[in-house]
Design a protein around this motif. Structure first.
Motif, PDB file in Angstrom:
ATOM      1  N   MET A   1       8.516  27.725  40.013  1.00 55.17           N
ATOM      2  CA  MET A   1       8.544  26.657  39.040  1.00 55.17           C
ATOM      3  C   MET A   1       8.957  25.352  39.693  1.00 55.17           C
ATOM      4  SD  MET A   1      10.163  29.444  37.007  1.00 55.17           S
ATOM      5  CE  MET A   1       9.188  30.743  36.323  1.00 55.17           C
TER       6      MET A   1
ATOM      7  N   GLU B   1       9.711  21.667  40.011  1.00 57.57           N
ATOM      8  CA  GLU B   1      10.117  20.690  39.009  1.00 57.57           C
ATOM      9  C   GLU B   1       9.768  19.298  39.462  1.00 57.57           C
ATOM     10  OE1 GLU B   1      14.074  21.030  37.555  1.00 57.57           O
ATOM     11  OE2 GLU B   1      13.992  23.211  37.626  1.00 57.57           O
TER      12      GLU B   1
ATOM     13  N   MET C   1      19.438  24.291  34.487  1.00 57.89           N
ATOM     14  CA  MET C   1      18.405  24.876  35.323  1.00 57.89           C
ATOM     15  C   MET C   1      17.045  24.745  34.642  1.00 57.89           C
ATOM     16  SD  MET C   1      18.539  26.564  38.167  1.00 57.89           S
ATOM     17  CE  MET C   1      19.980  27.612  38.351  1.00 57.89           C
ATOM     18  N   MET C   2      16.055  24.423  35.414  1.00 57.33           N
ATOM     19  CA  MET C   2      14.668  24.395  34.947  1.00 57.33           C
ATOM     20  C   MET C   2      14.374  23.254  33.990  1.00 57.33           C
ATOM     21  SD  MET C   2      13.865  28.349  34.224  1.00 57.33           S
ATOM     22  CE  MET C   2      12.243  28.029  33.554  1.00 57.33           C
TER      23      MET C   2
ATOM     24  N   MET D   1      16.981  31.418  24.281  1.00 56.98           N
ATOM     25  CA  MET D   1      17.945  30.891  25.234  1.00 56.98           C
ATOM     26  C   MET D   1      19.151  31.811  25.327  1.00 56.98           C
ATOM     27  SD  MET D   1      15.791  28.598  25.309  1.00 56.98           S
ATOM     28  CE  MET D   1      16.394  27.498  26.556  1.00 56.98           C
ATOM     29  N   SER D   2      20.318  31.195  25.285  1.00 54.97           N
ATOM     30  CA  SER D   2      21.512  32.001  25.505  1.00 54.97           C
ATOM     31  C   SER D   2      22.087  32.565  24.205  1.00 54.97           C
ATOM     32  CB  SER D   2      22.571  31.142  26.193  1.00 54.97           C
ATOM     33  OG  SER D   2      22.700  29.936  25.471  1.00 54.97           O
TER      34      SER D   2
ATOM     35  N   ALA E   1      11.931  37.123  26.150  1.00 55.49           N
ATOM     36  CA  ALA E   1      12.940  36.575  25.245  1.00 55.49           C
ATOM     37  C   ALA E   1      14.092  35.963  26.029  1.00 55.49           C
ATOM     38  CB  ALA E   1      13.435  37.666  24.314  1.00 55.49           C
ATOM     39  N   THR E   2      14.412  36.555  27.174  1.00 54.14           N
ATOM     40  CA  THR E   2      15.615  36.116  27.881  1.00 54.14           C
ATOM     41  C   THR E   2      15.286  35.300  29.117  1.00 54.14           C
ATOM     42  OG1 THR E   2      15.610  38.176  29.099  1.00 54.14           O
ATOM     43  CG2 THR E   2      16.950  38.103  27.106  1.00 54.14           C
ATOM     44  N   SER E   3      14.028  34.986  29.329  1.00 56.69           N
ATOM     45  CA  SER E   3      13.656  34.367  30.602  1.00 56.69           C
ATOM     46  C   SER E   3      14.419  33.077  30.842  1.00 56.69           C
ATOM     47  CB  SER E   3      12.160  34.086  30.622  1.00 56.69           C
ATOM     48  OG  SER E   3      11.849  33.153  29.615  1.00 56.69           O
ATOM     49  N   ALA E   4      14.715  32.367  29.787  1.00 61.43           N
ATOM     50  CA  ALA E   4      15.376  31.071  29.963  1.00 61.43           C
ATOM     51  C   ALA E   4      16.798  31.236  30.482  1.00 61.43           C
ATOM     52  CB  ALA E   4      15.379  30.319  28.648  1.00 61.43           C
ATOM     53  N   THR E   5      17.375  32.392  30.267  1.00 57.23           N
ATOM     54  CA  THR E   5      18.757  32.561  30.703  1.00 57.23           C
ATOM     55  C   THR E   5      18.840  33.018  32.156  1.00 57.23           C
ATOM     56  OG1 THR E   5      18.772  34.859  30.025  1.00 57.23           O
ATOM     57  CG2 THR E   5      19.436  33.243  28.379  1.00 57.23           C
TER      58      THR E   5
ATOM     59  N   GLN F   1      16.352  31.180  38.666  1.00 59.17           N
ATOM     60  CA  GLN F   1      14.993  31.265  39.174  1.00 59.17           C
ATOM     61  C   GLN F   1      14.786  32.384  40.169  1.00 59.17           C
ATOM     62  OE1 GLN F   1      14.504  27.265  40.371  1.00 59.17           O
ATOM     63  NE2 GLN F   1      14.381  26.579  38.247  1.00 59.17           N
TER      64      GLN F   1
END
Lengths: 550, 661, 388
Positions: free
Chosen positions: A404, A406, A427-428, A501-502, B222-226, B229
């Motif tokens: 990815m 950026e 991040m990201m 997300m979290s 579902a959890t990829s964002a957490t 990399q």
């Protein structure tokens, strides 16, 4: 009857020299039709022989995710005189046909990544023609021709054309194909048609391929034979990954870096050969382990400690490394195909907690000739830090090349609404803002390399996050579009119970606004999530924010 | 050395190595022994369903025609056992390493074998095993690729031979690799979430992986964002590695569509490969039924050496598939088709026709009597009934009128010709009709079997769109073939007439020849009526399909030629240009035209009706035409003989008959 | 021997003539069938079946002159009328034969009408497209229209110029047109290419390149150089049959007098008095194969504000006002999944459309009566023989 009579009359008339005939048929037609006035056009323009501009229109099917290209077609070419241009479609950047030969087709397309690689695509084409796969030697023996100014592999074969599914069989067909893997993309030019027709069109096909170029500069843009590469791509380097520069030996071509390979090269004379440079954190398991892993790939037993000690040394990135030369049956990563008579050249060096690898594989005989090039390539690799290329990043300890890439925030500008609060860097994400009375909603920009999985996948991921079923491709196509970064971009507005997300617990009554913008080589996402009432209040701001993005 | 996850993988690997390194195969494959298939396995497998060539059919039908195509006949003789199609198919799928040693690829000319650089057998026409051909595989496909560019009409025998062999080998490889997925196991190592879902060190079967992996994928999404990399990268890598492996296994498993589709609206049945691919395409809706069937196949493979367990698994799979097919309303015709092939109506019909001919020949030794009459006609009626029942069952299976393919024209024309013979027999009771019926029955059934063998494809195929109309198939096609049938019969009777006159058989039996001549005339008249009406109906069909009544298409022209020739015959007879002998001679010519129209135009390779190109047919046709030309010449000899005054009696007799007509 | 009306009638009504004509027809049909393996159907049809005379080259060496099927059919028609109708037995002993022969005469006549008075072409539509005209597969014409007054077309049929060689030229004029149109460089099959600078023979930057004739006549694309001479001002343009496709910007438009004229070389175009819109095209495949099981077009027919939805599929054409629309084909052949498909209808206007069906009924009845009569006679005779 009428025929011969008219002929007779015509002959008689011409014999007398009075070749003047009266027009006898006058028809009434519905008067409301309009006839094109082409009187201002030259003959060549009118008959489609001059393409005033390369096809620059919007992609007619709006199917942007498929080709990793934003709508506008940035490729240009010269259409051979005897060819006709057909409308490009989702998959075809150029779509042509030999005039008056509807059985022929020729197209050019570009796919992100390697699209399975040269061999797999060649063999897929061969399958379409009802032919057995090429052997490695046959592929190696294929000629090279110019495509996009670079040396591309060229194949021509005759067979029974079965198309994609092999259900209609057309005997006596020929396929001309050109494949180039460069700049992290795979380019294909392919022509099919009856062999008899294509026999006469091969020169046109090659001329077409040679004329293909990117951007406005006519005929320019061809990298020199000696490729100077930088890895990873500049925009990613600026984001923090260490950049490396290298010089490819003559006859080598850049096949495009990917997530694993900082430099990825092919030897243009032999597609079986590949060479790459990579870097692993944490020493990559150590020199010995890596060397033995390579030996395993070649079907060889582990080195003895004595052998290891006796390996020649070769410098890599200023560090002392070992140089291994292994002959054996190459099994690749999967170990399912065994290629006898292969050789592997490898250099491993470690520096701190980083391990650097340069590895080259190919038929032994071919590698024999490339060994000097290989070592020269190893020598040419250097960190960009010592150079002033203007793209060097600042943070040398950042993680290695990642898929990815950026965009540097500096390369993108936007105007955030005054009420928004910039959140700490995440991040990201290029930037994150929060909003609402308790900053309970957030909005961020993220940029992914390539298609980022495509608009469809991303939108459906968003839908899933708010517990909504995925959209059909038609529904996605029907989504409203807004202008962002000069592109028609898909706009998503969906509500539901948010779990992304979290967050560990579902947040009920949430709303998600999102925009997906596919640019050339990147995808930009802007997304806002928060309680429905907050998002509703911020919707105007969100849209203004999106349109301010440059 | 390379770590091998299973011994079978090793076998596959060895195969690949063999191909790449061009080594010759070991003479006998190890572990090739297996207990013979028992009746239960064969019965269950026989009525398993496969979708092939656009229709659902019993595995038995698929096995028969595949075997016929590869092996040239429906049995395969091994050292200790004779394999029928279904056991053979079972071997190919479940013991491919054993089947690779079967001498099952028929090669008409060993030159095709030397062309691919493989050692040839002593016999010119012989059968080769896959392992024998393996060293030449590359070369064979390369040559096949080259030869396929050559126009089919211009290929020589060797080129065609190599092409056929290559396509047969490909067909076999489809079976050979079909169970690859069941032999392998999916192993994931490392620290990724994917690896955690696959803790088993020895790996799991594909069907298990297909349940677990999509769940992991969904979690990851579902959890990829957490994830950071590096972790994400590792996950992606692990996943693509596994997908690649599955894809590779799926590559082998795409040959046979034996699994019912997931939804009722979809008509396409699935191969295991499609189930495997589908799992990742629609992660949201797990395909439990599909994966369950894959698991069934895996267990089936695992139990291949234990007949009892194998049969148990097979019965379960069979039950699942049958229930699904029944729910879809697609099962009804399957048992009927199994029944049809099992009872071998057509096979018995042929032998009974042969038997009845011998019986009738014997009956000529006795005087004509009612008893004699009953025995001989019954002898012909029994095989005729078998043939008609066979045709009727085929109609029911496909829900079609009797004729949809060239093969079926043979059955229909034979049946109708025999019926006409019997009708004539009842009209004149000369025992010519029954004898002719028996002869035509034998010849017709012989041609049917030969043709089926040559083509080696399902004789109940799907029809192209334009033929897909029961009305026109029932009217035009049936009527025009009735015309052919009468033409053939007229020609056949003319043979008796000419040969009889030539050898002066029953020289004094004038009523015999008069009756024979009337039968010929009747057949010609029947031929005229049906050919004319059939041809015009064809034109009307064409007018409804393409908007043109007549297009000078070769098949149309063939039918027109029959009409024209019968008209010429009848007008010439009325104008007294020909008499009995002339009618007989021109009937022979009529048979030649019928042969041209029925078989010949299909060999031209042009036009809308050109189906079934087989060069062997062309040779047979030319032989037939030569033979018939000889016969016509003999007819002229009779004419000249009589004209020179040797047989004035006959001449006047025929003259009288002509006038009587 | 003197020729009297009676002897002429005798000759034309004789069985002998019938036999000879039919035998020749048989030979012709056979040769025409074999010839199709070498040449295209269109060419063979014109040579053997639509002709008066022809020369067949046996084994490509021996010339055999033969009468064409057109001529033979004519003679056969006369023979039938004279023999089966005029000279038919005056008694009604053989009614079946009389009926059958009448049916055959009717059929030959309908073939004659079809050959001379039917038009045939195709209408190709993408979904949502409409049309009220169809185009011939093989015939060409030049249509001249004042683009300011599109209601009138001056038409030059293709046969009046396409028989000429590239070296010959022909001029057309009409009192309603302010110019003479000269055609030269005529090609029955040609392509065009961009001319090099100052290339000899280039017109308006375009070169016509003659191609050999295609085996399938519908693939030929005609071309010609048009010269518009309006008394002093001379303009030249390239006419090329492919101008009807979207790749080009339209036909040549020449200024002459005060107006602009579109000069369009196109496949012969026929108008139908209603409009067809393709709503949807469906193609079903046999499951698991690429073999079409059925294809079907859902169309709307509009005529004077009245709409009717019709489905056209294989074996089920749309018949309206003497025009018949058949589902003929579809394309593009190698369309990607999801790519829209076009549907091609074959359109026929044939006054004798259903005549063969009627004649078939008449012939069948006649033959049935006749042969049943004969069969009964035979059976009676046989039973008499047995009882005797």
């Amino acid at each position: 009857m009428r025929y011969s009579f008219v002929l007779l009359v015509a002959c008689l008339l011409s014999a007398c020299g009075a070749d003047r005939s009266e027009i006898t048929e006058v028809r009434e037609r519905s008067a409301d039709r309009t006839l094109e006035d082409t009187s201002a056009l030259s003959g060549a323009d009118r008959l489609g022989l001059n393409r005033p501009q390369a096809a620059t229109g919007q992609n007619p099917h709006g199917d942007m995710g498929m080709m990793g290209e934003a709508g506008a077609n940035e490729y240009h070419w010269d259409t051979p005189a005897t060819w006709t241009e057909l409308a490009p479609n989702a998959m075809r950047l150029a779509n042509l046909q030999v005039t008056g030969q509807p059985d022929t087709e020729c197209y050019f397309t570009a796919l992100p990544g390697e699209a399975g690689g040269i061999d797999a695509n060649l063999n897929r084409w061969r399958q379409q023609m009802g032919l057995a796969d090429y052997t490695a030697d046959e592929i190696a023996a294929l000629p090279r021709k110019k495509l996009l100014g670079q040396e591309a592999i060229f194949a021509s074969f005759d067979g029974t054309y079965g198309g994609m599914r092999g259900d209609v069989k057309l005997d006596g067909y020929r396929m001309l194909g050109m494949i180039l893997i460069a700049d992290a993309k795979a380019y294909f030019a392919k022509m099919t048609g009856p062999a008899a027709v294509l026999a006469n069109e091969e020169a046109n096909f090659l001329a077409f391929c040679e004329s293909l170029h990117k951007g406005d500069s006519h005929g320019a843009g061809a990298p020199a034979d000696a490729v100077h590469g930088a890895a990873p791509a500049p925009e990613a380097a600026a984001a923090g990954a260490p950049a490396f520069h290298w010089t490819a030996p003559e006859g080598w071509v850049d096949a495009g870096a990917n997530s694993m390979r900082l430099a990825n090269l092919k030897v243009s004379s032999n597609p079986e050969i590949e060479c790459y440079f990579t870097m692993l954190p944490g020493g990559g398991g150590g020199v010995d382990a890596n060397l033995n892993r390579w030996r395993k790939q070649m079907g060889l037993g582990d080195y003895t400690p004595e052998e290891l000690a006796a390996l020649p040394k070769h410098a890599l990135l200023g560090q002392e490394g070992v140089f291994a030369k292994l002959d054996g049956a190459y099994g690749g990563m999967r170990g399912d195909v065994q290629l006898a008579g292969y050789r592997m050249l490898g250099v491993i060096a470690t520096a701190g907690d980083q391990a650097f690898f340069v590895k080259m594989t190919g038929p032994a005989a071919a590698l024999e000739a490339e060994e000097a090039n290989f070592l020269a390539f190893c020598d040419s690799i250097h960190s960009a830090e010592g150079h002033d290329h203007g793209t060097a990043g600042a943070a040398p300890a950042a993680p290695p090349a990642v898929p990815m890439a950026e965009l540097a925030p500096g390369q993108m500008t936007w105007t955030a609404p005054a009420a928004w609060v910039q959140a700490p860097e995440k991040m990201m994400r290029v930037v994150t803002y929060t909003m609402g009375a308790q900053n309970e909603a957030e909005c961020y920009i993220s940029v992914l390399a390539g298609t980022g999985g495509g608009a469809e996948a991303n939108i459906n991921r968003w839908f899933a996050q708010v517990g909504q079923p995925p959209l059909t491709p038609e529904a996605i196509e029907a989504l409203p579009k807004i202008a962002m970064m000069g592109q028609e971009s898909l706009f998503v507005d969906v509500s539901g119970d948010f779990q992304g997300m979290s967050a560990t617990e579902k947040q009920s009554n949430y709303r998600l606004l999102g925009v997906v913008c596919m640019l050339d080589g990147q995808s930009v996402f802007v997304k806002m999530t928060g309680p429905a009432e907050v998002v509703e209040a911020e919707k105007e701001n969100f849209l203004a924010f999106c349109s301010s993005l440059q | 050395m390379i770590k091998i996850s299973s011994p079978l993988r090793a076998a596959a690997l060895a195969g690949a190595l063999l191909v790449i390194l061009g080594l010759s195969a070991p003479a006998n494959a190890e572990g090739a022994a297996r207990a013979p298939w028992d009746g239960t396995s064969v019965d269950l497998f026989t009525s398993l369903i496969i979708q092939d060539g656009g229709r659902l059919k019993p595995m038995d039908t698929y096995a028969q025609f595949t075997m016929l195509r590869l092996n040239g006949k429906r049995t395969l003789r091994l050292e200790d056992e004779k394999l029928k199609p279904v056991p053979w198919l079972l071997d190919c799928i479940f013991y491919p390493e054993r089947a690779a040693d079967y001498k099952q690829f028929i090669v008409d000319d060993s030159e095709a074998i030397s062309a691919i650089g493989v050692a040839i057998h002593d016999k010119k026409r012989d059968r080769y095993s896959y392992n024998e051909l393996a060293p030449g595989r590359m070369k064979m496909f390369q040559l096949a690729g080259e030869y396929s560019q050559i126009d089919a009409k211009l290929r020589d025998r060797i080129q065609q031979g190599v092409l056929n062999l290559a396509s047969n080998v490909m067909e076999f490889e489809k079976l050979y690799h079909f169970m690859d997925f069941a032999k392998d196991r999916v192993v994931v190592t490392g620290e990724t979430a994917l690896a955690k879902a696959f803790p088993e060190a020895e790996g799991v079967p594909v069907s298990v992986a297909l349940v677990r992996a999509p769940a992991v994928l969904q979690d990851l999404r579902a959890t990829s964002a957490t994830l950071d990399q590096t972790a994400l990268d590792a996950e992606v890598k692990a996943f693509s590695g596994m997908l690649e492996h599955l894809e590779q296994l799926a590559g082998g498993a795409q040959g046979l569509a034996i699994l019912p589709p997931a939804s009722a609206e979809v008509k396409e049945w699935r191969s295991p490969a499609e189930v495997m691919g589908g799992v990742f395409q629609s992660v949201q809706q797990p395909d439990e039924a599909g994966v369950q069937m894959l698991s069934s196949l895996e267990k089936l493979y695992a139990a291949r050496d234990n007949r009892e367990a194998f049969n148990q698994e097979l019965a379960q799979l069979h039950g699942t598939v049958k229930a699904a097919a029944e729910a879809r309303g697609e099962y009804a015709k399957i048992p009927l088709e199994v029944f049809f092939y099992r009872q071998q109506f057509l096979f018995y019909s042929q032998w009974l026709f042969a038997l009845s001919f011998m019986l009738i020949a014997a009956s000529w030794l006795f005087k004509n009597s009612p008893w004699n009459m009953i025995v001989t006609s019954t002898a012909v009626i029994i095989p005729l009934i078998l043939l008609i029942v066979g045709i009727a069952i085929r109609c029911i299976i496909r829900n079609r009128p009797p004729i949809t393919t060239l093969y079926e024209t043979v059955l229909f024309i034979t049946a109708l010709a025999v019926i006409m013979c019997l009708v004539m027999e009842f009209m004149n009771r000369q025992r010519i009709g029954v004898a002719m019926g028996a002869i035509l029955g034998v010849i017709g059934m012989f041609i049917a079997f030969r043709y089926e063998m040559m083509e080696g494809v399902d004789t109940m195929p799907s029809l192209v769109a334009v033929l897909d109309t029961n009305f026109w198939l029932a009217t035009h096609v049936t009527i025009i073939n009735a015309g052919y049938s009468a033409g053939v019969l007229a020609g056949a009777l003319a043979h008796v007439y000419i040969v009889g006159r030539l050898i002066r058989w029953r020289e004094d039996d004038k009523p015999f020849y008069r009756n024979l001549n009337r039968m010929i005339y009747g057949a010609v008249a029947f031929c005229l009526v049906f050919s004319t009406v059939g041809t015009i109906l064809g034109g009307i069909w064409a007018n409804d399909s393409w908007g043109r009544f007549w297009g000078w298409d070769p098949k149309e022209n063939g039918a027109l030629m029959i009409c024209i020739w019968t008209l010429v015959m009848l007008h010439a007879k009325m104008g007294r240009y020909i008499k009995d002998l002339g009618v007989a001679i021109s009937s022979v010519f009529l048979a030649m035209i019928v042969a041209f129209s029925w078989w010949g135009v299909n060999q031209l390779g042009v036009g809308l009706h050109s189906y079934g190109f087989t060069s062997g047919i062309m040779n047979a046709l030319v032989a037939f035409w030569l033979l018939e030309t000889v016969l016509m010449t003999l007819g002229l000899v009779i004419y000249l003989r009589e004209k020179s005054g040797e047989q004035p009696a006959h001449a006047s007799a025929s003259g009288k008959v002509a006038r009587a007509n | 021997m003197t020729i009297t009306p009676k002897s002429v009638l005798n000759f034309f009504s004789s069985y002998g003539l019938a036999c000879v004509v039919l035998t020749l027809l048989l030979i012709l049909t056979f040769l025409g069938t074999l010839e199709q393996t070498q040449h295209g159907l269109f060419e063979v049809q014109n040579k053997y079946f639509n002709s008066l005379f022809l020369v067949h080259w046996l084994f490509d060496t021996v010339p055999i002159p033969l009468p064409g099927a057109y001529l033979l059919s004519g003679i056969l028609l006369i023979n039938l009328i004279c023999g089966a109708i005029i000279r038919a037995p005056k008694s009604w002993k053989r009614p079946g034969m009389l009926i059958a022969h009448c049916g055959i005469i009717y059929m030959l006549f309908s073939g004659f009408v079809t050959y001379h008075y039917s038009t045939r072409g195709h209408m190709t539509l993408y979904p949502e497209e409409s049309s009220s005209e169809y185009k011939s597969f093989t015939d060409w014409e030049i249509a001249i229209t004042d683009i300011g007054k599109p209601g009138k077309e001056y038409v030059i049929p293709g046969e009046s110029f396409l028989k000429l060689d590239a070296g010959q030229e022909v001029t057309f004029h009409h009192a309603g047109l302010p110019f003479d149109l000269r055609l030269s460089g005529i090609c029955k099959n040609a392509t065009i290419r961009k001319a090099a600078v100052d290339e000899l023979g280039a017109i308006d930057g375009v070169m016509i390149q003659e191609l050999p004739l295609e085996k399938q006549a519908e693939r030929n694309i005609a071309a010609a150089i048009a010269t518009v001479d309006s008394g002093g001002t001379v303009r030249q343009g390239v006419l090329w049959g492919f101008s009807e496709t979207p790749m080009t910007k339209g036909p040549w438009v020449a200024e002459a007098g005060d107006s602009k004229y579109s000069i369009d070389l196109r496949h012969t175009t026929f108008e139908v008095p209603f409009t067809i819109t393709l709503d949807k095209f469906n193609r079903d495949l046999h499951p698991g194969t690429g073999m079409a099981a059925n294809f079907e077009s859902e169309v709307t027919k509009r005529e004077g504000g009245v709409e009717r939805k019709v489905n056209i599929r294989m074996n089920e054409p749309l018949r309206h006002k003497g025009y018949t629309f058949f589902q003929a084909s579809w394309g593009p052949e190698n369309a990607q999944p999801g790519e829209p498909l076009f549907s091609t209808f074959e359109v026929v206007n044939n006054p004798a459309d259903q005549w063969p069906l009627y004649s078939c009924i008449v012939i069948s009845i006649g033959l049935l009566i006749h042969f049943l009569q004969k069969l009964l006679g035979y059976l009676l005779q046989e039973s008499r023989r047995r009882t005797a």
